[in-house]
Design a protein around this motif. Structure first.
Motif, PDB file in Angstrom:
ATOM      1  N   SER A 579       0.834  -1.194   0.000  1.00 57.01           N
ATOM      2  CA  SER A 579       0.000   0.000   0.000  1.00 57.01           C
ATOM      3  C   SER A 579       0.870   1.245   0.000  1.00 57.01           C
ATOM      4  CB  SER A 579      -0.929   0.012   1.225  1.00 57.01           C
ATOM      5  OG  SER A 579      -0.164   0.052   2.425  1.00 57.01           O
ATOM      6  N   ARG A 580       0.284   2.354  -0.467  1.00 58.87           N
ATOM      7  CA  ARG A 580       1.004   3.631  -0.504  1.00 58.87           C
ATOM      8  C   ARG A 580       0.021   4.791  -0.392  1.00 58.87           C
ATOM      9  NH1 ARG A 580       4.952   4.730  -5.324  1.00 58.87           N
ATOM     10  NH2 ARG A 580       6.329   3.606  -3.903  1.00 58.87           N
ATOM     11  N   LEU A 581       0.483   5.826   0.289  1.00 58.89           N
ATOM     12  CA  LEU A 581      -0.202   7.104   0.325  1.00 58.89           C
ATOM     13  C   LEU A 581       0.813   8.169  -0.052  1.00 58.89           C
ATOM     14  CD1 LEU A 581      -2.629   8.927   1.002  1.00 58.89           C
ATOM     15  CD2 LEU A 581      -1.808   8.969   3.381  1.00 58.89           C
ATOM     16  N   ALA A 582       0.488   8.987  -1.065  1.00 54.58           N
ATOM     17  CA  ALA A 582       1.424   9.997  -1.559  1.00 54.58           C
ATOM     18  C   ALA A 582       0.710  11.335  -1.702  1.00 54.58           C
ATOM     19  CB  ALA A 582       2.033   9.572  -2.890  1.00 54.58           C
ATOM     20  N   PHE A 583       1.405  12.421  -1.308  1.00 58.64           N
ATOM     21  CA  PHE A 583       0.929  13.786  -1.505  1.00 58.64           C
ATOM     22  C   PHE A 583       1.873  14.480  -2.486  1.00 58.64           C
ATOM     23  CE2 PHE A 583      -0.404  12.471   2.701  1.00 58.64           C
ATOM     24  CZ  PHE A 583      -1.734  12.878   2.763  1.00 58.64           C
ATOM     25  N   PHE A 584       1.318  15.290  -3.369  1.00 59.09           N
ATOM     26  CA  PHE A 584       2.156  15.979  -4.349  1.00 59.09           C
ATOM     27  C   PHE A 584       1.646  17.392  -4.576  1.00 59.09           C
ATOM     28  CE2 PHE A 584      -1.136  13.663  -6.575  1.00 59.09           C
ATOM     29  CZ  PHE A 584      -1.612  14.555  -7.520  1.00 59.09           C
ATOM     30  N   ASP A 585       2.569  18.271  -4.931  1.00 64.10           N
ATOM     31  CA  ASP A 585       2.244  19.671  -5.213  1.00 64.10           C
ATOM     32  C   ASP A 585       3.293  20.202  -6.185  1.00 64.10           C
ATOM     33  OD1 ASP A 585       1.595  22.335  -5.310  1.00 64.10           O
ATOM     34  OD2 ASP A 585       1.531  22.631  -3.141  1.00 64.10           O
ATOM     35  N   THR A 586       2.908  20.467  -7.416  1.00 69.74           N
ATOM     36  CA  THR A 586       3.839  20.976  -8.418  1.00 69.74           C
ATOM     37  C   THR A 586       3.247  22.218  -9.078  1.00 69.74           C
ATOM     38  OG1 THR A 586       2.997  19.746 -10.332  1.00 69.74           O
ATOM     39  CG2 THR A 586       4.524  18.588  -8.872  1.00 69.74           C
ATOM     40  N   ASP A 587       4.118  23.132  -9.471  1.00 70.37           N
ATOM     41  CA  ASP A 587       3.665  24.370 -10.111  1.00 70.37           C
ATOM     42  C   ASP A 587       3.202  24.154 -11.535  1.00 70.37           C
ATOM     43  OD1 ASP A 587       4.255  25.773  -7.814  1.00 70.37           O
ATOM     44  OD2 ASP A 587       6.262  26.372  -8.476  1.00 70.37           O
ATOM     45  N   ASP A 588       3.813  23.162 -12.228  1.00 71.07           N
ATOM     46  CA  ASP A 588       3.485  22.951 -13.637  1.00 71.07           C
ATOM     47  C   ASP A 588       3.871  21.542 -14.054  1.00 71.07           C
ATOM     48  OD1 ASP A 588       6.250  23.065 -13.765  1.00 71.07           O
ATOM     49  OD2 ASP A 588       6.301  25.053 -14.667  1.00 71.07           O
ATOM     50  N   PHE A 589       3.620  21.252 -15.339  1.00 69.12           N
ATOM     51  CA  PHE A 589       3.893  19.924 -15.882  1.00 69.12           C
ATOM     52  C   PHE A 589       5.384  19.619 -15.915  1.00 69.12           C
ATOM     53  CE2 PHE A 589       4.391  16.980 -19.538  1.00 69.12           C
ATOM     54  CZ  PHE A 589       3.591  15.949 -19.082  1.00 69.12           C
ATOM     55  N   ASP A 590       6.232  20.637 -16.062  1.00 68.11           N
ATOM     56  CA  ASP A 590       7.676  20.420 -16.110  1.00 68.11           C
ATOM     57  C   ASP A 590       8.234  19.896 -14.793  1.00 68.11           C
ATOM     58  OD1 ASP A 590       8.388  21.176 -18.798  1.00 68.11           O
ATOM     59  OD2 ASP A 590       7.847  23.224 -18.248  1.00 68.11           O
ATOM     60  N   ASN A 591       7.482  20.030 -13.710  1.00 71.95           N
ATOM     61  CA  ASN A 591       7.927  19.535 -12.406  1.00 71.95           C
ATOM     62  C   ASN A 591       7.178  18.279 -11.975  1.00 71.95           C
ATOM     63  OD1 ASN A 591       9.926  21.510 -10.968  1.00 71.95           O
ATOM     64  ND2 ASN A 591       8.440  22.840 -12.007  1.00 71.95           N
ATOM     65  N   ARG A 592       6.601  17.581 -12.925  1.00 65.19           N
ATOM     66  CA  ARG A 592       5.878  16.360 -12.575  1.00 65.19           C
ATOM     67  C   ARG A 592       6.799  15.375 -11.868  1.00 65.19           C
ATOM     68  NH1 ARG A 592       7.098  17.137 -17.621  1.00 65.19           N
ATOM     69  NH2 ARG A 592       7.881  15.528 -19.021  1.00 65.19           N
ATOM     70  N   GLN A 593       6.224  14.618 -10.942  1.00 65.97           N
ATOM     71  CA  GLN A 593       6.968  13.676 -10.122  1.00 65.97           C
ATOM     72  C   GLN A 593       6.635  12.247 -10.553  1.00 65.97           C
ATOM     73  OE1 GLN A 593       9.134  15.050  -7.644  1.00 65.97           O
ATOM     74  NE2 GLN A 593       8.510  16.909  -8.729  1.00 65.97           N
ATOM     75  N   PHE A 594       7.676  11.429 -10.723  1.00 65.39           N
ATOM     76  CA  PHE A 594       7.501  10.032 -11.127  1.00 65.39           C
ATOM     77  C   PHE A 594       7.739   9.125  -9.926  1.00 65.39           C
ATOM     78  CE2 PHE A 594       8.779  12.267 -14.974  1.00 65.39           C
ATOM     79  CZ  PHE A 594       7.836  11.817 -15.891  1.00 65.39           C
ATOM     80  N   LEU A 595       6.765   8.265  -9.641  1.00 71.53           N
ATOM     81  CA  LEU A 595       6.869   7.349  -8.507  1.00 71.53           C
ATOM     82  C   LEU A 595       6.636   5.917  -8.977  1.00 71.53           C
ATOM     83  CD1 LEU A 595       4.927   9.259  -5.694  1.00 71.53           C
ATOM     84  CD2 LEU A 595       7.312   8.558  -5.607  1.00 71.53           C
ATOM     85  N   TYR A 596       7.664   5.086  -8.881  1.00 74.97           N
ATOM     86  CA  TYR A 596       7.488   3.670  -9.227  1.00 74.97           C
ATOM     87  C   TYR A 596       6.563   3.011  -8.220  1.00 74.97           C
ATOM     88  CZ  TYR A 596       8.448  -1.321  -9.230  1.00 74.97           C
ATOM     89  OH  TYR A 596       8.301  -2.677  -9.223  1.00 74.97           O
ATOM     90  N   GLU A 597       5.594   2.233  -8.714  1.00 78.18           N
ATOM     91  CA  GLU A 597       4.624   1.559  -7.866  1.00 78.18           C
ATOM     92  C   GLU A 597       4.629   0.054  -8.115  1.00 78.18           C
ATOM     93  OE1 GLU A 597       1.231   5.118  -7.668  1.00 78.18           O
ATOM     94  OE2 GLU A 597       0.834   3.263  -8.787  1.00 78.18           O
ATOM     95  N   ARG A 598       4.364  -0.686  -7.074  1.00 76.97           N
ATOM     96  CA  ARG A 598       4.146  -2.118  -7.241  1.00 76.97           C
ATOM     97  C   ARG A 598       2.808  -2.347  -7.928  1.00 76.97           C
ATOM     98  NH1 ARG A 598       5.972  -5.106  -1.592  1.00 76.97           N
ATOM     99  NH2 ARG A 598       8.139  -4.349  -1.546  1.00 76.97           N
ATOM    100  N   ASN A 599       2.770  -3.380  -8.766  1.00 69.59           N
ATOM    101  CA  ASN A 599       1.542  -3.689  -9.480  1.00 69.59           C
ATOM    102  C   ASN A 599       1.427  -5.195  -9.618  1.00 69.59           C
ATOM    103  OD1 ASN A 599      -0.820  -3.350 -11.090  1.00 69.59           O
ATOM    104  ND2 ASN A 599       0.023  -1.452 -11.932  1.00 69.59           N
ATOM    105  N   VAL A 600       0.384  -5.646 -10.286  1.00 67.59           N
ATOM    106  CA  VAL A 600       0.227  -7.078 -10.504  1.00 67.59           C
ATOM    107  C   VAL A 600       1.344  -7.556 -11.432  1.00 67.59           C
ATOM    108  CG1 VAL A 600      -2.261  -6.867 -10.217  1.00 67.59           C
ATOM    109  CG2 VAL A 600      -1.284  -6.812 -12.507  1.00 67.59           C
ATOM    110  N   LEU A 601       1.620  -8.830 -11.400  1.00 70.99           N
ATOM    111  CA  LEU A 601       2.695  -9.398 -12.200  1.00 70.99           C
ATOM    112  C   LEU A 601       2.498  -9.093 -13.681  1.00 70.99           C
ATOM    113  CD1 LEU A 601       5.240 -11.244 -11.997  1.00 70.99           C
ATOM    114  CD2 LEU A 601       3.729 -13.168 -12.519  1.00 70.99           C
ATOM    115  N   TRP A 602       3.572  -8.674 -14.359  1.00 70.79           N
ATOM    116  CA  TRP A 602       3.612  -8.334 -15.777  1.00 70.79           C
ATOM    117  C   TRP A 602       2.968  -6.984 -16.094  1.00 70.79           C
ATOM    118  CZ3 TRP A 602       7.073 -11.051 -18.199  1.00 70.79           C
ATOM    119  CH2 TRP A 602       7.273 -12.391 -17.870  1.00 70.79           C
ATOM    120  N   LEU A 603       2.587  -6.228 -15.080  1.00 73.40           N
ATOM    121  CA  LEU A 603       2.058  -4.889 -15.310  1.00 73.40           C
ATOM    122  C   LEU A 603       2.928  -3.891 -14.572  1.00 73.40           C
ATOM    123  CD1 LEU A 603      -0.241  -3.459 -16.784  1.00 73.40           C
ATOM    124  CD2 LEU A 603      -1.579  -3.568 -14.677  1.00 73.40           C
ATOM    125  N   PHE A 604       3.396  -2.885 -15.287  1.00 72.99           N
ATOM    126  CA  PHE A 604       4.367  -1.933 -14.751  1.00 72.99           C
ATOM    127  C   PHE A 604       3.694  -0.586 -14.561  1.00 72.99           C
ATOM    128  CE2 PHE A 604       8.272   0.752 -15.158  1.00 72.99           C
ATOM    129  CZ  PHE A 604       8.957   0.179 -14.098  1.00 72.99           C
TER     130      PHE A 604
END
Length: 670
Positions: A579-604
């Motif tokens: 499980s995960r809980l994440a908060f994010f706040d960015t001024d624009d699309f250029d500051n988007r944040q990438f977070l790797y998440e666990r998923n079902v097998l064979w799905l990334f």
């Protein structure tokens, strides 16, 4: 596996195809390397061992003979427990490996045979699934023809280094589940299949159906697992020659369909391939002054989506034929490799692009040829490698590099590359800053310092130039990128790292006082920061805490963004919960944040978070019995700065987007 993914995909990029990379990583996991039969090239392909560790392993095996137990790895100089834990999922000591009985019986009795069924969908309604509007001319607006469900089926029977057969079927959201030969739709929108056998006498591999090739440094044949720049700064700069591998992904491009075979004659192996595959694209018919019609290709479609009438018209409109060859030499000491690649590609219609200043040197015409020479040489703790290629346009591509363990505690990597603006390769996947090896010069330096088991420092610096125009960069440009990661792991229970990255790259200025020109550039400077803690509370419970931020300086304006996430994971007998809980706040699309998440097998999953809001998910996995396993996942992103999400037919009225996934895997012969 999660820690290895974090190392290899340490700083996510929006232009990287992570689904194919993750697929390749799982292929390595399902086809473990036999440590008593392997060679340096194969060990390097998993991107975990340094040159000194690989050299030390073969010295140990040469002196003491075959490895009797995986515990013996602890006795090899240069090997530490962290490295051993990383490679364990990818290696075996199966001395019974080999063929036992007829092929058909081995297929029937294979313990690695399974069927995966998966369904997932976004629960909110997108505009594409609503009733169409009536336009001013009386026509109806475009809408998706199918339902929002994504359906996936995967069947596979394999035995490591022996055989592999299976198929993959996929229906994307918005696509119809229909049988319509006229539009080349047969139930599932995409169907991939393969049958591959290995080590049949002198035949190293024979593959029918869908397959990929990886040889040299990826200038001609670059399929497979190749991560480029990330938290691992040494081993990922070099590609390994792994030859033919089955294609099992649901991506609808980047593979051959036909037959390939590899024959071993002493130190030389010869591989030939023939492919005739459908491709999606926009084909238009032009009439000349003599009223003759000619069909031309104006663009290729790589999304694989066929949801609307227009997208359906693109499906399988093009045939792409390929004839390829590889000659590979490896000496008896297995420290020298030389090779030659050749690939001829022919399209069913000529390729004629809409002329733009930035794409005038891109491929056009109906046929392309590309040929290359490559080498790899291992001298003690030094790995030298390179490849030079030339395409039909006479554009050239070159890569030369070195990996070295300068000291038991210090490793170095160097790589230089040069790709002409008219260098054309359709299946290349070489180390580069851009998504393709074209119109680029660069030099990369990587360092890794590990003074003891607890501490590790990784660093790279990459300087690059683009001699010609690029999309959204209408002038020659240059840039650089560097990353530094400090890792502290006092025990197996704790992994802590801090990472900082800077990237500078030129791009067009869209707004300019009193004057606007698309040929005026500015350097966009991006900074990324990551602080991460993995902590095992007990044998069953673990947590991951992460704080990440960024800033972007462009056109005299600085914008910022951050994300904070907290994971809680539990493994208990037949259950596994993440499980995960994440908060994010960015001024624009250029500051988007990438977070790797666990998923079902064979799905990334690496979601891109921008704006303001929170994201959370819970993933459950339950093993009902040795044959049957199920997964279920619920994820949601909720925004606080908008009442609409997306645009066009993907528009959602509301401030949240929710996805549900359920998957089942049934293992035969268990």
């Amino acid at each position: 596996m999660e820690i290895l993914v974090e190392d290899l995909f340490g700083m996510q990029r929006e232009d990287q195809d992570y689904d194919d990379l993750y697929e390749s990583l799982l292929q390595l996991f399902l086809n473990p390397i036999n440590l008593n039969k392997t060679n340096p090239e194969e060990l390097q392909s998993i991107f975990i061992l340094s040159p000194a560790q690989i050299n030390s392993f073969f010295q140990h095996r040469s002196h003491f003979g075959r490895i009797l137990s995986l515990y013996e790895l602890q006795a090899i100089p240069e090997f530490d427990l962290e490295t051993i834990y990383k490679i364990l999922p990818f290696v075996v000591l199966d001395e019974t490996e080999g063929k036992q009985g007829p092929l058909l019986d081995r297929i029937k009795e294979s313990k690695d045979a399974y069927l995966i069924l998966r369904a997932n969908r976004v629960l909110e309604t997108r505009r594409g699934y609503t009733p169409p509007d009536t336009l001013a001319n009386g026509r109806l607006s475009s809408r998706y023809l199918g339902d929002p469900n994504n359906l996936y089926v995967r069947f596979r029977i394999q035995q490591s280094r022996d055989f592999s057969l299976g198929f993959t079927m996929d229906k994307d959201p918005g696509e119809q589940f229909t049988w319509d030969p006229e539009t080349k739709r047969y139930g599932f929108n995409f169907f991939s299949y393969h049958f591959t056998v290995y080590n049949q006498g002198r035949w190293k591999a024979i593959s029918l159906g869908d397959f990929q090739m990886q040889t040299g440094q990826g200038l001609v044949f670059g399929a497979g697992f190749a991560t480029g720049k990330g938290g691992e700064t040494i081993t990922t700069v070099r590609r390994s020659t792994i030859g033919i591998r089955p294609y099992t992904s649901a991506l609808e491009f980047g593979f051959f369909r036909g037959v390939a075979a590899s024959y071993q004659a002493g130190p030389i192996s010869i591989t030939l391939l023939a492919s005739n595959a459908p491709r999606h694209g926009n084909v238009q018919v032009l009439s000349d002054s003599l009223e003759r019609d000619e069909a031309i290709i104006t663009s290729l479609q790589t999304s694989g989506l066929h949801r609307t009438a227009t997208e359906i018209r693109y499906k399988n409109q093009i045939r792409e034929k390929n004839l390829g060859a590889n000659i590979h030499f490896q000496n008896n000491a297995k420290n020298l490799q030389l090779g030659f690649n050749s690939l001829l590609t022919q399209f069913s219609q000529p390729f004629v692009r809409r002329p733009q200043p930035y794409n005038q040197f891109e491929f056009h015409g109906q046929e392309n040829q590309i040929h290359s020479l490559y080498f790899a040489y291992n001298f003690q703790n030094y790995f030298f490698f390179g490849e030079s290629a030339v395409s039909q346009s006479r554009g050239q591509g070159h890569i030369f590099g070195m990996m070295s363990s300068l000291h038991p505690k210090l490793s170095l990597s160097l790589l230089w590359r040069s790709f002409d603006r008219d260098f054309h390769t359709f299946y290349g996947n070489a180390f580069s800053e851009g998504t393709r090896p074209i119109n680029e010069r660069g030099i990369y330096l990587g360092l890794n310092f590990k003074p003891n088991r607890k501490y590790n420092w990784a660093f790279y610096y990459d300087q690059f130039t683009f001699p010609w125009l690029r999309f959204r960069t209408y002038a020659p440009s240059q840039g650089y990128e560097w990353l530094s990661r400090f890792t502290y792991s006092p025990s197996r229970k704790i992994l802590l790292f801090a990472q900082i990255r800077e990237e500078s790259k030129g791009r067009n200025i869209s707004e300019y006082p009193r004057f606007q020109s698309s040929y005026i550039l500015d350097q966009g400077k991006r900074w990324n920061y990551v602080f991460n803690l993995d902590y095992s509370l007990s044998q069953n419970w673990s947590i991951k805490s992460r704080v990440m931020g960024s800033s972007f300086d462009f056109g005299g304006k600085v914008t910022r963004g951050f994300a904070i996430s907290q994971d809680l994971n539990v493994d208990y007998q037949k259950w596994r919960l993440s499980s995960r809980l994440a908060f994010f706040d960015t001024d624009d699309f250029d500051n988007r944040q990438f977070l790797y998440e666990r998923n079902v097998l064979w799905l990334f999953s690496i979601p891109s978070l921008h704006g303001q809001g929170l994201r959370y998910y819970i993933l459950g996995q339950y093993r009902i019995n040795p044959k049957l396993e199920i997964w279920a996942r619920f994820s949601r992103t909720q925004y606080t700065d908008r009442n609409q999400i997306g645009s066009g037919l993907q528009l959602i009225q509301g401030n949240r987007i929710t996805e549900a996934v359920i998957q089942m895997r049934y293992k035969f012969n268990r």
